[in-house]
Design a protein around this motif. Structure first.
Motif, short mmCIF file in Angstrom:
data_model
loop_
_atom_site.label_atom_id
_atom_site.label_comp_id
_atom_site.label_asym_id
_atom_site.label_seq_id
_atom_site.Cartn_x
_atom_site.Cartn_y
_atom_site.Cartn_z
N THR A 56 0.94 -1.11 -0.16
CA THR A 56 -0.12 0.11 0.08
C THR A 56 0.86 1.19 0.11
O THR A 56 0.41 2.27 -0.18
CB THR A 56 -0.93 0.00 1.20
OG1 THR A 56 -0.23 -0.07 2.40
CG2 THR A 56 -1.95 -1.20 1.08
N GLU A 57 2.27 0.98 0.36
CA GLU A 57 3.04 2.31 0.25
C GLU A 57 3.84 2.17 -0.96
O GLU A 57 4.74 3.03 -1.20
CB GLU A 57 3.90 2.25 1.34
CG GLU A 57 3.13 2.12 2.63
CD GLU A 57 4.10 2.01 3.96
OE1 GLU A 57 5.26 1.99 3.90
OE2 GLU A 57 3.58 2.07 5.00
N LYS A 58 3.64 1.19 -2.01
CA LYS A 58 4.57 1.06 -3.19
C LYS A 58 3.73 2.25 -4.16
O LYS A 58 2.84 2.52 -4.09
CB LYS A 58 4.52 -0.08 -3.83
CG LYS A 58 5.15 -1.07 -2.63
CD LYS A 58 6.46 -0.86 -2.19
CE LYS A 58 6.94 -2.07 -1.31
NZ LYS A 58 8.48 -1.53 -0.73
N ASP A 59 4.50 2.32 -5.42
CA ASP A 59 4.35 3.41 -6.41
C ASP A 59 4.77 2.54 -7.58
O ASP A 59 5.72 2.40 -7.85
CB ASP A 59 4.69 4.81 -6.22
CG ASP A 59 4.50 5.81 -7.46
OD1 ASP A 59 3.73 5.18 -8.20
OD2 ASP A 59 5.00 6.75 -7.61
N PHE A 60 3.92 1.75 -8.28
CA PHE A 60 4.11 1.25 -9.35
C PHE A 60 3.88 1.75 -10.70
O PHE A 60 2.96 2.56 -10.86
CB PHE A 60 3.24 -0.05 -9.56
CG PHE A 60 3.40 -1.14 -8.47
CD1 PHE A 60 4.35 -1.19 -7.46
CD2 PHE A 60 2.56 -2.51 -8.64
CE1 PHE A 60 4.32 -2.28 -6.64
CE2 PHE A 60 2.58 -3.39 -7.81
CZ PHE A 60 3.62 -3.25 -6.66
N TRP A 61 5.00 1.97 -11.34
CA TRP A 61 4.91 2.63 -12.73
C TRP A 61 4.55 4.23 -12.72
O TRP A 61 3.95 4.53 -13.60
CB TRP A 61 4.15 1.93 -13.80
CG TRP A 61 4.37 0.43 -13.86
CD1 TRP A 61 5.68 -0.20 -14.26
CD2 TRP A 61 3.72 -0.64 -13.31
NE1 TRP A 61 5.86 -1.22 -14.05
CE2 TRP A 61 4.73 -1.67 -13.58
CE3 TRP A 61 2.61 -0.72 -12.68
CZ2 TRP A 61 4.30 -3.12 -13.39
CZ3 TRP A 61 1.97 -2.17 -12.52
CH2 TRP A 61 2.93 -3.16 -12.80
N GLY A 62 4.62 4.70 -11.53
CA GLY A 62 4.18 6.10 -11.32
C GLY A 62 2.89 6.31 -11.06
O GLY A 62 2.31 7.46 -11.23
N LEU A 63 2.10 5.34 -10.67
CA LEU A 63 0.80 5.50 -10.75
C LEU A 63 0.27 6.20 -9.37
O LEU A 63 -0.69 6.67 -9.37
CB LEU A 63 0.25 3.91 -10.64
CG LEU A 63 0.25 3.22 -12.17
CD1 LEU A 63 -0.32 1.82 -11.83
CD2 LEU A 63 -0.37 3.91 -13.13
N GLY A 64 1.08 6.15 -8.33
CA GLY A 64 0.87 6.85 -7.21
C GLY A 64 0.38 5.75 -6.43
O GLY A 64 0.04 4.42 -6.71
N THR A 155 -6.92 2.32 -12.57
CA THR A 155 -5.69 3.20 -12.05
C THR A 155 -5.84 4.50 -11.88
O THR A 155 -4.96 5.02 -11.42
CB THR A 155 -4.30 2.91 -12.73
OG1 THR A 155 -4.74 3.40 -13.96
CG2 THR A 155 -3.82 1.39 -12.60
N LYS A 156 -7.03 5.16 -12.32
CA LYS A 156 -7.18 6.65 -12.45
C LYS A 156 -8.46 7.06 -11.78
O LYS A 156 -9.14 7.80 -11.99
CB LYS A 156 -7.19 7.06 -13.98
CG LYS A 156 -5.99 6.85 -14.48
CD LYS A 156 -6.08 7.29 -16.07
CE LYS A 156 -4.63 6.97 -16.66
NZ LYS A 156 -4.57 7.41 -18.31
N GLY A 157 -9.02 6.10 -10.77
CA GLY A 157 -10.26 6.32 -10.07
C GLY A 157 -11.40 5.64 -10.47
O GLY A 157 -12.46 5.68 -9.81
N GLY A 158 -11.19 4.62 -11.50
CA GLY A 158 -12.30 3.91 -11.86
C GLY A 158 -12.31 2.54 -10.94
O GLY A 158 -11.65 2.30 -9.83
N LEU A 159 -13.30 1.97 -11.28
CA LEU A 159 -13.91 0.61 -10.32
C LEU A 159 -13.12 -0.36 -10.79
O LEU A 159 -13.37 -1.02 -12.00
CB LEU A 159 -15.26 0.48 -10.28
CG LEU A 159 -15.85 -0.68 -9.51
CD1 LEU A 159 -15.74 -0.22 -8.08
CD2 LEU A 159 -17.32 -1.17 -9.79
N PRO A 160 -12.12 -1.29 -9.86
CA PRO A 160 -11.50 -2.41 -10.25
C PRO A 160 -12.50 -3.51 -10.61
O PRO A 160 -13.32 -3.64 -9.63
CB PRO A 160 -10.52 -2.53 -9.26
CG PRO A 160 -10.24 -0.98 -8.78
CD PRO A 160 -11.54 -0.45 -8.87
#
Length: 259
Positions: A56-64, A155-160
């Motif tokens: 939960t503290e990682k940042d994959f590919w700059g996704l935040g 990854t941009k606020g949509g529903l997984p």
């Protein structure tokens, strides 16, 4: 199953807003913990929040942080769905009515009374490629290709886990949606939808364990004692992790590709 480390219901939380980034991230993680603790498993207990790898503290590919969690949540849901289909498929393909002799062979190279894995091995290579191409087309559309109306990437606020309606796509040649293709399911309240998503996640986790137990017992008899008690349980000596091992090689194309 890396996403199993995350909360079971993060995907369905409302997005946080604010001007201070650290406040946003902390609020998101707090809600993640709350949703994890609210999702009971099939035993009626609580899975809780468990993150030993600190993903939960990682940042994959700059996704935040939020984008990374959305990515992992979507991956878990997708793996769970595939596992549920695989588990049911293994069981159905083990039945005599499916695996046994047919008056008309369902495909070229069909061999009766073999294991589900051998059924896959016997499918012609061109048919396997067609299957993967079709899956790739569905994946591409599910990632937003074609700009489906109202689609927001997970990854941009949509529903997984959300798959946009597909009926009418492909120049109008696709008549049905993947979910509720005949439109017969009753409309659900938002609370029922949230509960249904939580149940799907838990069922998917169980299916992942169940599918690997079937494959393990099939490859290593006795590795799953409960399944070993089933008379005639399918045994397989091949490698299920290499789906093209029986008939796929680049050797004939080596000179064309690399020379």
């Amino acid at each position: 199953m890396l996403a199993f480390l995350l909360a079971s219901a993060w995907a369905f939380a409302p997005q946080q807003t604010g001007t201070h980034q650290s406040t946003q991230l902390q609020a998101g993680k707090d809600e993640l913990v709350a949703l994890a603790e609210a999702n009971g498993d099939f035993l009626g207990k609580t899975i809780g929040f468990w993150d030993p790898l600190l993903v939960t503290e990682k940042d994959f590919w700059g996704l935040g942080e939020e984008g990374t969690i959305g990515y992992l949540r979507h991956a878990e849901i997708k793996h769970g769905r595939v596992a549920m289909a695989g588990f049911l498929g293994f069981c159905v393909q083990s039945l005599p009515i499916v695996a046994g002799p047919h008056l008309t062979p369902p495909y070229r190279g069909f061999v009766p009374d073999v294991t589900p894995q051998e059924q896959w091995d016997n499918i012609p290579l061109i048919a396997k490629i067609q299957i993967f191409v079709f899956i790739g087309m569905l994946e591409s559309y599910g990632e937003g290709a074609g700009n489906p109306e109202g689609y927001v990437h997970y990854t941009k606020g949509g529903l997984p886990g959300y798959y946009p309606p597909i009926a009418g796509q492909g120049r109008g040649q696709i008549p049905l949606n993947l979910y509720d293709p005949f439109g017969i399911l009753p409309e659900k309240t938002e609370a029922q939808k949230i509960r249904g998503r939580q149940v799907e996640i838990n069922n998917g986790r169980l299916a992942m364990l169940g599918l690997f137990s079937l494959l393990s017992e099939s490859a290593v008899p006795g590795s799953v004692p409960a399944l070993d008690l089933i008379e005639g349980f399918p045994k397989y000596s091949g490698n299920v992790m290499v789906p093209f091992s029986s008939d796929f090689t680049l050797a004939p194309y080596y000179e064309l590709l690399f020379k």
